[in-house]
Design a protein around this motif. Structure first.
Motif, mmCIF file in Angstrom:
data_model
loop_
_atom_site.group_PDB
_atom_site.id
_atom_site.type_symbol
_atom_site.label_atom_id
_atom_site.label_comp_id
_atom_site.label_asym_id
_atom_site.label_seq_id
_atom_site.Cartn_x
_atom_site.Cartn_y
_atom_site.Cartn_z
ATOM 1 N N ASP A 1 -14.179 26.468 62.472
ATOM 2 C CA ASP A 1 -12.759 26.128 62.547
ATOM 3 C C ASP A 1 -11.902 27.310 62.966
ATOM 4 N N SER A 2 -12.520 28.307 63.516
ATOM 5 C CA SER A 2 -11.805 29.509 63.896
ATOM 6 C C SER A 2 -10.904 29.277 65.099
ATOM 7 N N ALA A 3 -9.707 29.878 65.070
ATOM 8 C CA ALA A 3 -8.801 29.804 66.209
ATOM 9 C C ALA A 3 -9.271 30.751 67.316
ATOM 10 N N PHE A 4 -10.096 31.698 66.976
ATOM 11 C CA PHE A 4 -10.648 32.653 67.931
ATOM 12 C C PHE A 4 -11.873 32.018 68.580
ATOM 13 N N ALA A 5 -11.796 31.771 69.888
ATOM 14 C CA ALA A 5 -12.880 31.055 70.559
ATOM 15 C C ALA A 5 -13.222 31.722 71.884
ATOM 16 N N PRO A 6 -13.981 32.804 71.826
ATOM 17 C CA PRO A 6 -14.375 33.431 73.098
ATOM 18 C C PRO A 6 -15.335 32.526 73.876
ATOM 19 N N CYS A 7 -15.203 32.550 75.188
ATOM 20 C CA CYS A 7 -16.081 31.759 76.046
ATOM 21 C C CYS A 7 -17.510 32.272 75.924
ATOM 22 N N PRO A 8 -18.466 31.390 75.693
ATOM 23 C CA PRO A 8 -19.858 31.833 75.589
ATOM 24 C C PRO A 8 -20.434 32.256 76.946
ATOM 25 N N LYS B 1 -10.249 -2.840 56.646
ATOM 26 C CA LYS B 1 -11.011 -1.597 56.605
ATOM 27 C C LYS B 1 -10.510 -0.629 57.673
ATOM 28 N N LEU B 2 -10.276 0.605 57.264
ATOM 29 C CA LEU B 2 -9.900 1.669 58.190
ATOM 30 C C LEU B 2 -11.122 2.546 58.423
ATOM 31 N N GLU B 3 -11.585 2.596 59.662
ATOM 32 C CA GLU B 3 -12.678 3.496 60.037
ATOM 33 C C GLU B 3 -12.071 4.639 60.827
ATOM 34 N N MET B 4 -12.574 5.837 60.588
ATOM 35 C CA MET B 4 -12.060 7.009 61.296
ATOM 36 C C MET B 4 -13.211 7.785 61.909
ATOM 37 N N GLU B 5 -12.972 8.309 63.101
ATOM 38 C CA GLU B 5 -13.973 9.135 63.758
ATOM 39 C C GLU B 5 -13.283 10.358 64.347
ATOM 40 N N GLU B 6 -13.844 11.513 64.071
ATOM 41 C CA GLU B 6 -13.271 12.764 64.560
ATOM 42 C C GLU B 6 -13.863 13.137 65.916
ATOM 43 N N THR B 7 -12.984 13.537 66.829
ATOM 44 C CA THR B 7 -13.399 14.015 68.143
ATOM 45 C C THR B 7 -13.471 15.533 68.086
ATOM 46 N N PRO B 8 -14.574 16.122 68.529
ATOM 47 C CA PRO B 8 -14.686 17.572 68.487
ATOM 48 C C PRO B 8 -13.774 18.249 69.510
ATOM 49 N N VAL B 9 -13.529 19.513 69.292
ATOM 50 C CA VAL B 9 -12.738 20.310 70.228
ATOM 51 C C VAL B 9 -13.636 20.704 71.403
ATOM 52 N N VAL B 10 -13.139 20.478 72.605
ATOM 53 C CA VAL B 10 -13.820 20.924 73.822
ATOM 54 C C VAL B 10 -12.795 21.703 74.630
ATOM 55 N N LEU B 11 -13.155 22.911 74.995
ATOM 56 C CA LEU B 11 -12.280 23.802 75.754
ATOM 57 C C LEU B 11 -12.874 24.084 77.125
ATOM 58 N N ARG B 12 -11.997 24.430 78.083
ATOM 59 C CA ARG B 12 -12.449 24.899 79.390
ATOM 60 C C ARG B 12 -11.912 26.317 79.551
ATOM 61 N N CYS B 13 -12.813 27.238 79.810
ATOM 62 C CA CYS B 13 -12.451 28.641 79.971
ATOM 63 C C CYS B 13 -11.555 28.799 81.207
ATOM 64 N N ARG B 14 -10.473 29.540 81.043
ATOM 65 C CA ARG B 14 -9.566 29.747 82.174
ATOM 66 C C ARG B 14 -10.135 30.713 83.196
ATOM 67 N N ALA B 15 -11.081 31.542 82.776
ATOM 68 C CA ALA B 15 -11.646 32.549 83.681
ATOM 69 C C ALA B 15 -12.813 32.006 84.509
ATOM 70 N N CYS B 16 -13.785 31.367 83.839
ATOM 71 C CA CYS B 16 -14.997 30.946 84.560
ATOM 72 C C CYS B 16 -15.142 29.423 84.689
ATOM 73 N N GLY B 17 -14.294 28.657 83.983
ATOM 74 C CA GLY B 17 -14.331 27.201 84.085
ATOM 75 C C GLY B 17 -15.372 26.519 83.218
#
Length: 116
Positions: free
Chosen positions: A85-92, A61-77
């Protein structure tokens, strides 16, 4: 379809681990893949099934689990996960749009093997 070559690499690793530990049967393999890894889970599952037919790994059996994208803002950390799924990801936090560091979401590894 790069999933076929990925499945071949996974199977080579699995075979090496089985030999190293003196095991003959693979019950389950769990693969963790990041959202940015460009893996199509269904294609990897199909490739895995096709490559294991008529082998000692057949029926495993092959089980798969997806890891979400987590980013760190270069300006505020601030660490954040972009919406959708957008490539455009402004820091909240500060609104910075570019240059974020990817902390997770590119992974592709075997999390565990269940062997007999």
């Amino acid at each position: 379809m790069h999933e076929l070559s990925i499945a071949q690499s996974l199977l080579a690793i699995i075979e090496d681990e089985m030999t190293k530990h003196g095991k003959e049967k693979l019950l389950t393999v769990k693969v963790r893949h990041g959202r940015l890894s460009a893996i199509v889970p269904e294609a990897l599952e199909t490739a895995f099934e096709v490559l294991t037919v008529d082998s000692r790994l057949a029926g495993s059996k092959l089980e798969m689990e997806e890891t979400p994208v987590v980013l760190r803002c270069r300006a505020c950390g601030r660490e954040f996960s972009p919406e959708g799924d957008s490539a455009f990801a402004p820091c909240p936090g500060c609104g910075e749009e570019l240059g974020h560091t990817v902390l997770s979401g590119r992974e592709l590894y075997i999390e565990y093997l269940e062997l007999e």
